[in-house]
Every structure is written in C-alpha cells, then in structure tokens.
Design a protein around this motif. Structure first.
Motif, PDB file in Angstrom:
ATOM      1  N   ASP A  98      -1.508   3.199 -16.136  1.00  0.00           N
ATOM      2  CA  ASP A  98      -1.070   1.942 -16.739  1.00  0.00           C
ATOM      3  C   ASP A  98      -1.164   0.809 -15.725  1.00  0.00           C
ATOM      4  O   ASP A  98      -1.613  -0.287 -16.040  1.00  0.00           O
ATOM      5  N   VAL A  99      -0.729   1.092 -14.508  1.00  0.00           N
ATOM      6  CA  VAL A  99      -0.697   0.102 -13.433  1.00  0.00           C
ATOM      7  C   VAL A  99      -1.374   0.708 -12.212  1.00  0.00           C
ATOM      8  O   VAL A  99      -1.279   1.924 -11.981  1.00  0.00           O
ATOM      9  N   LEU A 100      -2.074  -0.113 -11.446  1.00  0.00           N
ATOM     10  CA  LEU A 100      -2.787   0.426 -10.292  1.00  0.00           C
ATOM     11  C   LEU A 100      -2.922  -0.621  -9.200  1.00  0.00           C
ATOM     12  O   LEU A 100      -2.872  -1.823  -9.459  1.00  0.00           O
ATOM     13  N   ASN A 101      -3.060  -0.127  -7.989  1.00  0.00           N
ATOM     14  CA  ASN A 101      -3.408  -0.984  -6.849  1.00  0.00           C
ATOM     15  C   ASN A 101      -4.917  -1.135  -6.781  1.00  0.00           C
ATOM     16  O   ASN A 101      -5.656  -0.157  -6.993  1.00  0.00           O
ATOM     17  N   ILE A 102      -5.373  -2.332  -6.474  1.00  0.00           N
ATOM     18  CA  ILE A 102      -6.790  -2.536  -6.170  1.00  0.00           C
ATOM     19  C   ILE A 102      -6.892  -3.305  -4.858  1.00  0.00           C
ATOM     20  O   ILE A 102      -6.050  -4.144  -4.550  1.00  0.00           O
ATOM     21  N   GLY A 103      -7.916  -2.988  -4.064  1.00  0.00           N
ATOM     22  CA  GLY A 103      -8.196  -3.811  -2.904  1.00  0.00           C
ATOM     23  C   GLY A 103      -8.530  -5.216  -3.376  1.00  0.00           C
ATOM     24  O   GLY A 103      -9.274  -5.391  -4.350  1.00  0.00           O
ATOM     25  N   ASN A 104      -7.988  -6.228  -2.719  1.00  0.00           N
ATOM     26  CA  ASN A 104      -8.185  -7.579  -3.251  1.00  0.00           C
ATOM     27  C   ASN A 104      -9.647  -8.009  -3.245  1.00  0.00           C
ATOM     28  O   ASN A 104     -10.041  -8.870  -4.034  1.00  0.00           O
TER      29      ASN A 104
END
Length: 438
Positions: A98-104
């Motif tokens: 549902d939610v995730l970290n991504i490298g900017n």
C-alpha cells in the motif's frame, strides 16, 4: 536515496516478465482475501547498517501508529539491490504494498508509470499541507509541472568523512577542500596496506551519484534541457574519468574496491582501513559499526577550486527517501493516515535522528537534535550546493546504464587496464545506446 541497483533497460523488461508472479510485500493492492481496512503493507528501504537495524528502528513506530489508529502495518525492509525491480514489477502486476519508500531520484521515473498516487493539493491537505516541506526535498518528488508522485521522508547529502587520528599522524591539519588537496592527502594516507579513500565500484547507485557531481563540476549535465540523453559531452567524460582516476591514476583507492557493493566502504572506514569516505549522512551507519563520533570529522565534498556553491561548485546530489502510495490501494484512507503519521514533526525527529538524516519537514528540522556540526554541513550542502537528480521519465534507466558503465571502468582500473578519455567516452556512448528511444 541511499543507493540503488536496477537492471539495465533491456533486462528490466525481461525481469518484469519473469518476476511478475514472484513480487512480495504483503497485501495485494489489487484485492484479495487478506485485504482489510485495518491492515497496511509497507515496503521500507534499507536505511541502516542492516535490515535488522531497520526493523528495530521502524517496528516501535509502526506499533505506535497501530495504537493510535487501530491499523496494523505489515513491514518488509527491502534491500536496495532488489527495491527498484520489486517496485517496477508491482507497477505492472498490480501486486505490491500500500505504501512504500522510493529513492528520491526515481520519482519522475516511477511517476511516469502512472501507478503512484499523485499528491495534489487535496492529498497534501490531508497531511498538513505542502508548505510543511522544505523546497530542496520537494524538488525531487517528480517531474516539473506535475503533482508530486511522493512526499519527502528523509533528506540526505554527501559529505567527506575523515579519520582525525590518521590525519593527525600524517601531519594533515585540515580536511581537503579541493580534489587536488584530497589526492595529495590520499597519497600521504595510502601507506602500509591502508588507503586514503574508499568507494564502492561495484555499486552502480553510488557511481551515478558521484558521476552527476563530477560532471556538474565540469559544467555538464547528463540530459539536455528537453530531457534527451547527453552522456558523451566533454564535461561528462572529464567528470567520470576524474572519478575513476582516483583509483586508476591517483591510486588512493584500493583496487579491491572495484568489487565493493553497498556499505562495504563504510565498513572499511569504520575499521580504520581507509582514512576518508564520501557518503550520504553516514553518522548512524558508522555508530552502528562501532566508530565513535569523536573519531572522525565531517566536511563538504571537495570541489575543483574555491568553495562549494551553486553552478560548478555543486558537491552533492539532493539525496533522500520519499514516501509513496500505490494508486490502487484498497486502503487509501489508512495509507494517507500513515503518510501523515510518518511525516509528522514528532516522527520526523525520531526517524531522522535514528538514521542521521535531515528532516525534510520544516517543523522537525529546527529541532536541536539536527543542529550538530555534522548536520550543519549536510543542511548547508542541501540548501546551497546540492543539485537534484534529473527529473526525467528515464532517470532510473540512466542510473543503471551509466552506473554500470562506471562499474566496468573501475574493473578496468583494478585489472591494470588503461582508463583513457577514449575508453570513458566509449563506455558512456554504450550506456547512452541502452536508453529508451522516443
């Protein structure tokens, strides 16, 4: 972002086809028997020295969120070596978190897939408003003129970490401010099986971050103003060659570093095998590996001449982690509440202090915990001498193609093969040929 490892553009397509049925991450966003308004799945990136360190940092905060909202967050910490391919697979298969970290630096690339929730004024309003975030962090959230694809979570910048005792023993009174000074210091410090500087030649993500900075210092960009690849300009070639020459010509980096992957250069610095380290917000990582904060100093990354600043004085990319929501989540309300929680002033202080990063939220950044000498260097870099990654749809393919080209150049250097202007030009030309055609 801390680091990435994607497949080359041709291999990405193949990996998506092969991995579509194997994407993990918990509750499918496309629907399934585990869906529940009281459950969220969260893919977190590996920010600490290990996945276990991240779990120890994050789980108490997720438990706090569950206590406040009744929503359980199922956590998976995904290694950087897998994260981008896992995300790309999820964008095509519909199976993901549902939610995730991504490298900017991936923001514009992942935005182009259409799979991430756009953060328009209404969505920003649900988490307290866009003006809570600092401008440098918002500049790496998606393509210009479009609603951001994610919101900033952790902000980072590169700095030069140096071993105080080794500098004192070598009679070096201050950290180098230019590359000539760094090379001179590195030669003094490369003695008796120890080396002046460490790097991770086998880590395409680290390679690309340094390549962008070196190219900028030579007045070059890897993309034209209209977003077309321009990998073989004189400035780009000169910048990449200068970086690889730290091993090939200047010989202040051990040849074995050509095979180093994520965190190995940090480990060497913590153990005293190298005297200098170029890294993103490294303090927490060094502490977890037993290095006292008193043992090292921190200074801006060197420039060609003068002092860091705008233009050719750029000495870092604007690094960091963004928090994204899959558009087809079955729990949009819960996902939005989670983003609001993670970007609250209190959580920003807790999480960024744990990772020695800088809060991208203004209300947390002013906290005394982020006014240390080390953080002052990072904040000054972010505000005055850092540049955002190219915000173009093909940015992730660029990172892979050029990062891998530099990996191969480091392999040449380690093997004693000449690294020349022609060989660098050829490597970058090959990388440009791997980019998608419009």
């Amino acid at each position: 972002m801390r680091s990435i490892r994607a497949a080359a553009v041709g291999a990405v397509t193949l990996s998506l086809a092969l991995a579509a049925s194997a994407c993990g991450g918990g509750t499918p966003t496309g629907g399934g028997p585990d869906d529940s308004p009281k459950t969220l799945t969260y893919w977190a990136s590996n920010q600490g020295a290990s996945i276990e360190v991240d779990k120890k940092v994050l789980q108490p905060e997720l438990d706090k969120f569950e206590k406040q909202t009744g929503i359980e967050v199922k956590l998976e910490v995904v290694p950087w070596s897998d994260l981008l391919n896992r995300i790309l697979t999820a964008t095509t298969s519909g199976q993901g978190p549902d939610v995730l970290n991504i490298g900017n630096t991936w923001s514009a690339s992942l935005q182009a897939t259409g799979a991430l929730l756009p953060w328009d004024a209404e969505n920003f309003g649900k988490i307290g408003g866009k003006d809570r975030f600092v401008d440098s962090a918002l500049g790496s959230t998606g393509a210009q003129g479009q609603d951001p694809a994610a919101v900033p979570l952790y902000s980072m910048a590169y700095a030069l970490y140096y071993n105080k005792e080794k500098f004192a023993d070598a009679g070096i009174e201050k950290p180098p401010a230019t590359w000539d000074e760094l090379i001179a210091a590195g030669k003094e410090l490369s003695q008796d099986g120890k080396w002046g500087l460490g790097t991770e030649g086998s880590n395409p993500s680290e390679n690309i971050h340094h390549a962008v900075v070196f190219a900028k210092q030579h007045g070059a960009d890897f993309f034209t103003a209209d977003g077309k690849p321009d990998f073989t300009s004189g400035g780009a070639v000169a910048g990449v060659k200068q970086f690889v020459d730290l091993m090939a010509k200047d010989k202040i980096i051990a040849p074995g570093n050509a095979e180093y992957a994520q965190n190995q250069s940090v480990s060497d610095f913590a153990k005293g095998k190298t005297a200098m380290l170029l890294w993103q917000s490294a303090s927490a990582n060094l502490k977890s590996q037993g290095m006292s904060e008193d043992a090292y100093g921190i200074a801006p990354v060197p420039v060609q001449s003068g002092t860091p600043g705008s233009g050719t004085g750029v000495n870092s990319m604007v690094m960091g982690i963004n928090l994204a929501v899959f558009k087809n989540t079955d729990n949009l309300d819960g996902a939005t509440k989670f983003v609001k929680f993670m970007t609250s002033d209190a959580e920003q202080k807790t999480l960024n202090e744990a990772y020695s990063s800088i809060p991208p939220v203004k209300g947390a950044q002013s906290d005394q915990a982020f006014n240390t000498a080390a953080n002052t260097v990072l904040k000054d870099t972010l505000s005055g001498s850092a540049v955002a990654a190219p915000q173009v749809a093909d940015e992730s393919q660029f990172e892979t193609a050029v990062g891998t080209a530099i990996k191969e150049l480091f392999a040449d250097a380690a093997a004693g093969r000449p690294v020349t202007e022609d060989s660098v030009q050829a490597a970058l030309e090959k990388a440009q040929q791997q980019m998608p055609t419009k």
